[in-house]
Design an enzyme around this catalytic site. Sequence first.
Site, PDB file in Angstrom:
ATOM      1  N   PRO A 121       0.788  -1.232   0.000  1.00 47.17           N
ATOM      2  CG  PRO A 121      -0.119  -1.087   2.137  1.00 47.17           C
ATOM      3  CD  PRO A 121       0.521  -2.059   1.183  1.00 47.17           C
ATOM      4  CG  ASN A 122      -0.301   4.297   1.269  1.00 47.89           C
ATOM      5  OD1 ASN A 122      -1.264   4.821   0.730  1.00 47.89           O
ATOM      6  ND2 ASN A 122      -0.365   3.733   2.464  1.00 47.89           N
ATOM      7  NE  ARG A 151       3.881   6.650   1.689  1.00 52.06           N
ATOM      8  CZ  ARG A 151       4.156   5.429   2.102  1.00 52.06           C
ATOM      9  NH1 ARG A 151       4.649   4.536   1.257  1.00 52.06           N
ATOM     10  NH2 ARG A 151       3.931   5.078   3.336  1.00 52.06           N
ATOM     11  CE1 TYR A 211       8.932   5.002   2.707  1.00 42.74           C
ATOM     12  CE2 TYR A 211       7.349   6.797   2.884  1.00 42.74           C
ATOM     13  CZ  TYR A 211       7.880   5.622   3.360  1.00 42.74           C
ATOM     14  OH  TYR A 211       7.360   5.043   4.495  1.00 42.74           O
ATOM     15  CG  ASN A 226       8.398  -2.108   0.405  1.00 40.50           C
ATOM     16  OD1 ASN A 226       7.836  -2.233   1.497  1.00 40.50           O
ATOM     17  ND2 ASN A 226       9.015  -1.000   0.054  1.00 40.50           N
ATOM     18  CB  ALA A 263       1.392   0.091   6.157  1.00 41.31           C
ATOM     19  CG  HIS A 286       5.160  -2.391  10.001  1.00 40.46           C
ATOM     20  ND1 HIS A 286       6.479  -2.799  10.017  1.00 40.46           N
ATOM     21  CD2 HIS A 286       5.107  -1.328   9.134  1.00 40.46           C
ATOM     22  CE1 HIS A 286       7.187  -1.995   9.207  1.00 40.46           C
ATOM     23  NE2 HIS A 286       6.372  -1.108   8.662  1.00 40.46           N
ATOM     24  CG  ASP A 319      -0.075 -17.417   8.294  1.00 39.17           C
ATOM     25  OD1 ASP A 319       0.943 -17.471   9.010  1.00 39.17           O
ATOM     26  OD2 ASP A 319      -1.241 -17.475   8.761  1.00 39.17           O
ATOM     27  CD  GLU A 328      10.782  -7.627   5.784  1.00 40.32           C
ATOM     28  OE1 GLU A 328      11.087  -8.715   6.324  1.00 40.32           O
ATOM     29  OE2 GLU A 328      10.284  -6.675   6.410  1.00 40.32           O
ATOM     30  CG  HIS A 344      11.074  -2.403   4.596  1.00 43.52           C
ATOM     31  ND1 HIS A 344       9.708  -2.296   4.422  1.00 43.52           N
ATOM     32  CD2 HIS A 344      11.288  -3.585   5.217  1.00 43.52           C
ATOM     33  CE1 HIS A 344       9.125  -3.366   4.931  1.00 43.52           C
ATOM     34  NE2 HIS A 344      10.056  -4.170   5.423  1.00 43.52           N
ATOM     35  CB  SER A 396      12.425   4.368   5.106  1.00 45.21           C
ATOM     36  OG  SER A 396      11.412   3.499   5.580  1.00 45.21           O
ATOM     37  NE  ARG A 453       9.935   5.974   8.619  1.00 45.76           N
ATOM     38  CZ  ARG A 453       9.028   5.795   7.657  1.00 45.76           C
ATOM     39  NH1 ARG A 453       9.176   4.832   6.752  1.00 45.76           N
ATOM     40  NH2 ARG A 453       7.962   6.568   7.610  1.00 45.76           N
ATOM     41  NE  ARG A 471       6.919   4.153   9.945  1.00 43.54           N
ATOM     42  CZ  ARG A 471       5.828   4.322   9.178  1.00 43.54           C
ATOM     43  NH1 ARG A 471       5.485   3.388   8.308  1.00 43.54           N
ATOM     44  NH2 ARG A 471       5.091   5.398   9.283  1.00 43.54           N
TER      45      ARG A 471
END
Length: 139
Positions: free
Chosen positions: A9-10, A17, A22, A71, A74, A77, A84, A95, A97, A99, A104, A108
């Site tokens: 998301p986002n 953003r 970012y 990625n 949100a 977290h 799963d 995985e 990220h 940032s 942070r 997070r």
Amino acid sequence: MKLMIINGPNLNLLGTREPDTYGNKSFETYFSELQFKFRETELSYFQSNIEGELIDEIQKADTIFDGIILNAAAYTHTSIGIGDAIKAIRTPVIEVHISNTFSREKFRHKSFVSPNAKGIIVGFGLKSYELAIQSFLDK
Ligand code: DQA
């Protein structure tokens, strides 16, 4: 080598953003650069703001791709479902990220992705994706 990049998301808003966190580049622009840089690698890209769609895509990517670069944004977290799904498939997941999530807010620091990921690349800006691709290629 076939790799799938999945963004949560986002991340469709990258470029506009929170640019201090970012950066200024859209993911579409960055993805074209990745395709050029890794011409020998078949790269696919999927983004959704919807948790279930991300889970569907992780399941669909299983065995079709040699690796998934995820990625989950949100949902990293919060999502036991995404955690799963990674546990349920055979294709390895890295995985990433943009940032450094550990520098942070505390919420997070928790990841439901990490326990079942092959590895974690955090905090290198968009280069995090490139480092993940390189690590699949180096194997
Ligand atoms: C992020 C970090 C997450 O905490 C955040 O919710 C995101 C982006 C990153 O790439 O830095 O949306 O996954």
